[in-house]
Design an enzyme around this catalytic site. Structure first.
Site, PDB file in Angstrom:
ATOM      1  N   ASP A  82     -15.000 -72.875  39.311  1.00  0.00           N
ATOM      2  CA  ASP A  82     -16.465 -72.884  39.248  1.00  0.00           C
ATOM      3  C   ASP A  82     -17.023 -71.470  39.069  1.00  0.00           C
ATOM      4  O   ASP A  82     -16.346 -70.483  39.346  1.00  0.00           O
ATOM      5  CB  ASP A  82     -17.038 -73.445  40.564  1.00  0.00           C
ATOM      6  N   HIS A 224     -12.504 -70.469  42.143  1.00  0.00           N
ATOM      7  CA  HIS A 224     -13.539 -69.736  41.407  1.00  0.00           C
ATOM      8  C   HIS A 224     -12.874 -68.638  40.585  1.00  0.00           C
ATOM      9  O   HIS A 224     -12.198 -67.771  41.158  1.00  0.00           O
ATOM     10  CB  HIS A 224     -14.546 -69.128  42.383  1.00  0.00           C
TER      11      HIS A 224
HETATM   12 ZN   LIG Z   1     -20.320 -72.721  42.594  1.00  0.00          ZN
END
Ligand SMILES: [Zn+2]
Length: 257
Positions: A82, A224
Protein backbone atom coordinates in the site's frame (compact mmCIF):
# COMPACT_ATOMS: atom_id res chain seq x y z
CA UNK A 1 -23.47 10.71 -5.49
CA UNK A 2 -20.70 9.43 -7.69
CA UNK A 3 -22.58 9.47 -10.93
CA UNK A 4 -21.15 12.66 -12.41
CA UNK A 5 -17.61 11.64 -11.70
CA UNK A 6 -18.29 8.06 -12.58
CA UNK A 7 -19.43 8.77 -16.12
CA UNK A 8 -15.94 9.87 -16.98
CA UNK A 9 -14.49 6.80 -15.43
CA UNK A 10 -17.03 4.53 -17.04
CA UNK A 11 -16.09 5.67 -20.51
CA UNK A 12 -12.52 4.83 -19.83
CA UNK A 13 -13.46 1.47 -18.42
CA UNK A 14 -16.02 0.49 -21.02
CA UNK A 15 -14.20 -2.79 -21.44
CA UNK A 16 -15.09 -4.04 -17.96
CA UNK A 17 -16.55 -7.45 -18.80
CA UNK A 18 -20.18 -8.19 -18.08
CA UNK A 19 -19.41 -11.33 -16.11
CA UNK A 20 -17.49 -9.26 -13.61
CA UNK A 21 -20.45 -6.96 -13.06
CA UNK A 22 -22.47 -10.05 -12.30
CA UNK A 23 -19.76 -11.25 -9.98
CA UNK A 24 -19.67 -7.87 -8.30
CA UNK A 25 -23.37 -8.05 -7.60
CA UNK A 26 -23.02 -11.62 -6.38
CA UNK A 27 -20.24 -11.03 -3.90
CA UNK A 28 -21.50 -7.80 -2.44
CA UNK A 29 -22.99 -9.64 0.50
CA UNK A 30 -19.75 -11.48 1.13
CA UNK A 31 -17.77 -8.30 0.76
CA UNK A 32 -19.67 -6.92 3.71
CA UNK A 33 -18.46 -9.87 5.73
CA UNK A 34 -14.99 -9.11 4.46
CA UNK A 35 -15.26 -5.52 5.57
CA UNK A 36 -16.14 -6.57 9.06
CA UNK A 37 -13.35 -9.11 9.03
CA UNK A 38 -10.79 -6.56 7.95
CA UNK A 39 -11.74 -4.23 10.73
CA UNK A 40 -11.76 -7.03 13.27
CA UNK A 41 -8.28 -8.00 12.22
CA UNK A 42 -7.06 -4.47 12.80
CA UNK A 43 -8.57 -4.28 16.23
CA UNK A 44 -7.45 -7.70 17.26
CA UNK A 45 -3.91 -7.60 15.96
CA UNK A 46 -2.64 -11.06 15.35
CA UNK A 47 -6.10 -12.44 14.75
CA UNK A 48 -6.84 -14.14 11.48
CA UNK A 49 -9.60 -12.94 9.26
CA UNK A 50 -10.16 -13.84 5.67
CA UNK A 51 -11.37 -11.51 3.03
CA UNK A 52 -14.40 -13.14 1.55
CA UNK A 53 -15.83 -15.28 4.26
CA UNK A 54 -13.84 -18.23 5.53
CA UNK A 55 -11.66 -19.21 2.61
CA UNK A 56 -10.04 -21.96 4.64
CA UNK A 57 -13.11 -24.12 4.13
CA UNK A 58 -13.31 -23.79 0.39
CA UNK A 59 -9.65 -23.39 -0.27
CA UNK A 60 -8.38 -26.26 1.82
CA UNK A 61 -6.88 -29.26 0.05
CA UNK A 62 -9.68 -31.67 -0.61
CA UNK A 63 -7.79 -34.76 0.40
CA UNK A 64 -9.03 -37.98 -1.14
CA UNK A 65 -12.03 -36.52 -2.86
CA UNK A 66 -12.34 -38.50 -6.06
CA UNK A 67 -12.56 -36.70 -9.37
CA UNK A 68 -11.00 -33.57 -7.93
CA UNK A 69 -9.05 -32.21 -10.81
CA UNK A 70 -7.83 -28.97 -9.33
CA UNK A 71 -4.30 -28.30 -8.29
CA UNK A 72 -4.67 -28.69 -4.57
CA UNK A 73 -0.95 -28.98 -3.95
CA UNK A 74 -0.10 -25.34 -4.41
CA UNK A 75 -0.55 -23.14 -1.39
CA UNK A 76 -1.35 -19.68 -2.65
CA UNK A 77 -0.67 -16.42 -0.85
CA UNK A 78 -0.62 -12.78 -1.89
CA UNK A 79 1.77 -9.97 -1.04
CA UNK A 80 0.11 -6.57 -1.13
CA UNK A 81 1.83 -3.20 -0.95
CA UNK A 82 0.00 0.00 0.00
CA UNK A 83 0.76 3.74 -0.17
CA UNK A 84 3.06 3.69 -3.20
CA UNK A 85 4.52 4.01 -5.61
CA UNK A 86 7.73 5.13 -3.96
CA UNK A 87 10.32 6.69 -6.31
CA UNK A 88 13.11 4.42 -5.13
CA UNK A 89 11.88 1.42 -3.16
CA UNK A 90 9.08 0.39 -5.49
CA UNK A 91 11.54 -0.09 -8.33
CA UNK A 92 13.87 -2.09 -6.12
CA UNK A 93 10.94 -4.24 -5.16
CA UNK A 94 9.88 -4.70 -8.79
CA UNK A 95 13.42 -5.79 -9.65
CA UNK A 96 13.34 -8.40 -6.88
CA UNK A 97 9.88 -9.64 -7.83
CA UNK A 98 10.87 -9.98 -11.49
CA UNK A 99 13.96 -11.95 -10.58
CA UNK A 100 11.82 -14.36 -8.57
CA UNK A 101 8.96 -14.42 -11.11
CA UNK A 102 6.51 -13.33 -8.43
CA UNK A 103 3.34 -11.32 -8.98
CA UNK A 104 2.19 -8.91 -6.28
CA UNK A 105 -0.57 -6.37 -5.73
CA UNK A 106 -0.05 -2.63 -5.37
CA UNK A 107 -2.67 -0.29 -3.93
CA UNK A 108 -1.64 3.17 -5.08
CA UNK A 109 -2.31 6.60 -3.66
CA UNK A 110 -3.46 9.13 -6.25
CA UNK A 111 -1.16 11.76 -4.78
CA UNK A 112 1.88 9.56 -5.42
CA UNK A 113 1.22 8.94 -9.10
CA UNK A 114 2.50 12.07 -10.81
CA UNK A 115 6.09 11.76 -11.95
CA UNK A 116 6.07 8.01 -11.26
CA UNK A 117 4.14 6.94 -14.32
CA UNK A 118 6.96 4.74 -15.62
CA UNK A 119 6.94 2.71 -12.41
CA UNK A 120 3.20 2.16 -12.72
CA UNK A 121 3.52 1.21 -16.38
CA UNK A 122 6.14 -1.32 -15.41
CA UNK A 123 3.90 -2.79 -12.69
CA UNK A 124 1.19 -3.39 -15.27
CA UNK A 125 3.55 -4.74 -17.91
CA UNK A 126 5.06 -7.21 -15.47
CA UNK A 127 1.68 -8.64 -14.50
CA UNK A 128 1.16 -7.12 -11.07
CA UNK A 129 -2.32 -6.14 -9.98
CA UNK A 130 -2.82 -2.41 -9.49
CA UNK A 131 -5.53 -1.24 -7.13
CA UNK A 132 -6.78 1.99 -5.61
CA UNK A 133 -5.89 3.26 -2.12
CA UNK A 134 -7.71 6.64 -2.41
CA UNK A 135 -6.07 9.90 -3.45
CA UNK A 136 -4.95 11.32 -0.11
CA UNK A 137 -5.10 8.24 2.13
CA UNK A 138 -8.42 9.20 3.65
CA UNK A 139 -10.81 7.33 5.90
CA UNK A 140 -13.59 6.93 3.40
CA UNK A 141 -16.23 6.53 6.10
CA UNK A 142 -15.49 9.99 7.51
CA UNK A 143 -16.22 11.82 4.27
CA UNK A 144 -19.42 12.90 2.57
CA UNK A 145 -20.10 10.36 -0.16
CA UNK A 146 -19.39 12.86 -2.92
CA UNK A 147 -15.90 13.48 -1.61
CA UNK A 148 -15.32 9.81 -1.01
CA UNK A 149 -16.23 9.12 -4.63
CA UNK A 150 -13.86 11.78 -5.83
CA UNK A 151 -11.01 10.34 -3.75
CA UNK A 152 -11.54 6.98 -5.39
CA UNK A 153 -12.45 7.88 -8.94
CA UNK A 154 -9.74 10.51 -9.40
CA UNK A 155 -7.20 7.89 -8.38
CA UNK A 156 -8.62 5.25 -10.70
CA UNK A 157 -8.65 7.69 -13.57
CA UNK A 158 -4.99 8.49 -13.12
CA UNK A 159 -4.08 4.83 -13.04
CA UNK A 160 -6.20 3.97 -16.06
CA UNK A 161 -4.68 6.84 -18.04
CA UNK A 162 -1.29 5.18 -17.55
CA UNK A 163 -2.12 1.49 -17.83
CA UNK A 164 -5.11 1.54 -20.16
CA UNK A 165 -6.79 -0.89 -17.75
CA UNK A 166 -9.82 -0.35 -15.52
CA UNK A 167 -9.16 -0.36 -11.78
CA UNK A 168 -11.37 -3.00 -10.23
CA UNK A 169 -10.18 -3.24 -6.65
CA UNK A 170 -9.70 -0.88 -3.74
CA UNK A 171 -7.99 -1.23 -0.42
CA UNK A 172 -9.66 1.34 1.78
CA UNK A 173 -7.17 3.07 4.10
CA UNK A 174 -7.47 1.83 7.72
CA UNK A 175 -9.70 -0.96 6.45
CA UNK A 176 -12.69 1.34 6.75
CA UNK A 177 -15.08 0.77 3.90
CA UNK A 178 -18.57 1.96 3.09
CA UNK A 179 -20.37 -0.92 1.43
CA UNK A 180 -22.68 1.43 -0.44
CA UNK A 181 -19.68 2.74 -2.32
CA UNK A 182 -19.27 -0.61 -4.02
CA UNK A 183 -22.28 0.20 -6.17
CA UNK A 184 -21.20 3.78 -6.64
CA UNK A 185 -17.66 3.15 -7.81
CA UNK A 186 -18.11 -0.42 -9.08
CA UNK A 187 -15.06 -1.70 -7.26
CA UNK A 188 -14.49 -4.48 -4.79
CA UNK A 189 -12.57 -3.97 -1.57
CA UNK A 190 -9.62 -6.20 -0.75
CA UNK A 191 -8.65 -6.37 2.91
CA UNK A 192 -5.87 -8.44 4.49
CA UNK A 193 -5.34 -11.32 6.88
CA UNK A 194 -1.75 -10.70 8.04
CA UNK A 195 -0.66 -7.20 9.04
CA UNK A 196 3.13 -7.00 9.09
CA UNK A 197 3.14 -3.59 10.82
CA UNK A 198 6.20 -2.92 8.66
CA UNK A 199 5.63 0.83 8.80
CA UNK A 200 5.93 0.93 12.58
CA UNK A 201 8.80 -1.46 13.18
CA UNK A 202 10.83 -0.81 10.00
CA UNK A 203 12.69 -3.88 11.17
CA UNK A 204 13.50 -6.36 8.42
CA UNK A 205 13.96 -9.38 10.71
CA UNK A 206 10.75 -8.74 12.62
CA UNK A 207 8.74 -8.41 9.43
CA UNK A 208 10.13 -11.67 8.06
CA UNK A 209 9.55 -13.50 11.34
CA UNK A 210 6.01 -12.26 11.66
CA UNK A 211 5.03 -13.48 8.21
CA UNK A 212 6.83 -16.82 8.06
CA UNK A 213 5.62 -17.90 11.51
CA UNK A 214 1.99 -16.93 10.90
CA UNK A 215 1.45 -17.74 7.26
CA UNK A 216 -1.33 -20.01 6.10
CA UNK A 217 -2.50 -20.65 2.59
CA UNK A 218 -4.77 -18.01 1.06
CA UNK A 219 -3.36 -15.34 3.34
CA UNK A 220 -3.23 -11.77 2.08
CA UNK A 221 -0.24 -9.98 3.56
CA UNK A 222 -0.26 -6.23 4.16
CA UNK A 223 2.99 -4.32 3.58
CA UNK A 224 4.10 -0.88 2.36
CA UNK A 225 6.63 -0.38 -0.44
CA UNK A 226 7.87 2.88 1.05
CA UNK A 227 10.69 1.43 3.13
CA UNK A 228 14.00 -0.23 2.45
CA UNK A 229 13.31 -2.67 5.31
CA UNK A 230 10.02 -3.75 3.73
CA UNK A 231 11.56 -4.41 0.32
CA UNK A 232 14.34 -6.51 1.81
CA UNK A 233 11.93 -8.36 4.09
CA UNK A 234 9.47 -9.04 1.25
CA UNK A 235 12.17 -10.61 -0.91
CA UNK A 236 13.42 -12.75 1.96
CA UNK A 237 9.84 -13.84 2.68
CA UNK A 238 9.44 -14.89 -0.95
CA UNK A 239 12.64 -16.91 -0.91
CA UNK A 240 11.72 -18.66 2.34
CA UNK A 241 8.12 -19.41 1.43
CA UNK A 242 8.78 -20.43 -2.18
CA UNK A 243 11.09 -23.06 -0.71
CA UNK A 244 8.13 -24.28 1.36
CA UNK A 245 5.99 -24.62 -1.75
CA UNK A 246 3.97 -21.42 -1.53
CA UNK A 247 2.95 -19.70 -4.73
CA UNK A 248 2.63 -15.92 -4.77
CA UNK A 249 -0.41 -14.69 -6.66
CA UNK A 250 -2.21 -11.38 -7.09
CA UNK A 251 -4.82 -10.75 -4.41
CA UNK A 252 -7.79 -10.98 -6.78
CA UNK A 253 -7.02 -14.68 -7.26
CA UNK A 254 -7.62 -15.31 -3.57
CA UNK A 255 -10.86 -13.38 -3.18
CA UNK A 256 -12.45 -14.53 -6.43
CA UNK A 257 -11.77 -18.23 -6.13
ZN1 LIG B 1 -2.25 2.95 3.51
Amino acid sequence: MCLGAYKVNKERTAGFPAWKWGLLAGVIGLAAVGAAAGIRDRQNEGGRAMVMGDASEEGAPSGNMAGENEDTETKKIALTFDDGPHPRYTEELLDGLAKRKVKATFFLLGQNIEGREEIIKRMAQEGHLIGNHTYYHVDITQLPQKEACREILDTSEKITAITGQPVEYIRPPFGNWDKELEYEVMMLPIFWSVDTLDWTTKNEDQIVQKVVTKIEENDIILMHDSYDSTVKAALRIIDLLQAEGYEFVTADELILE
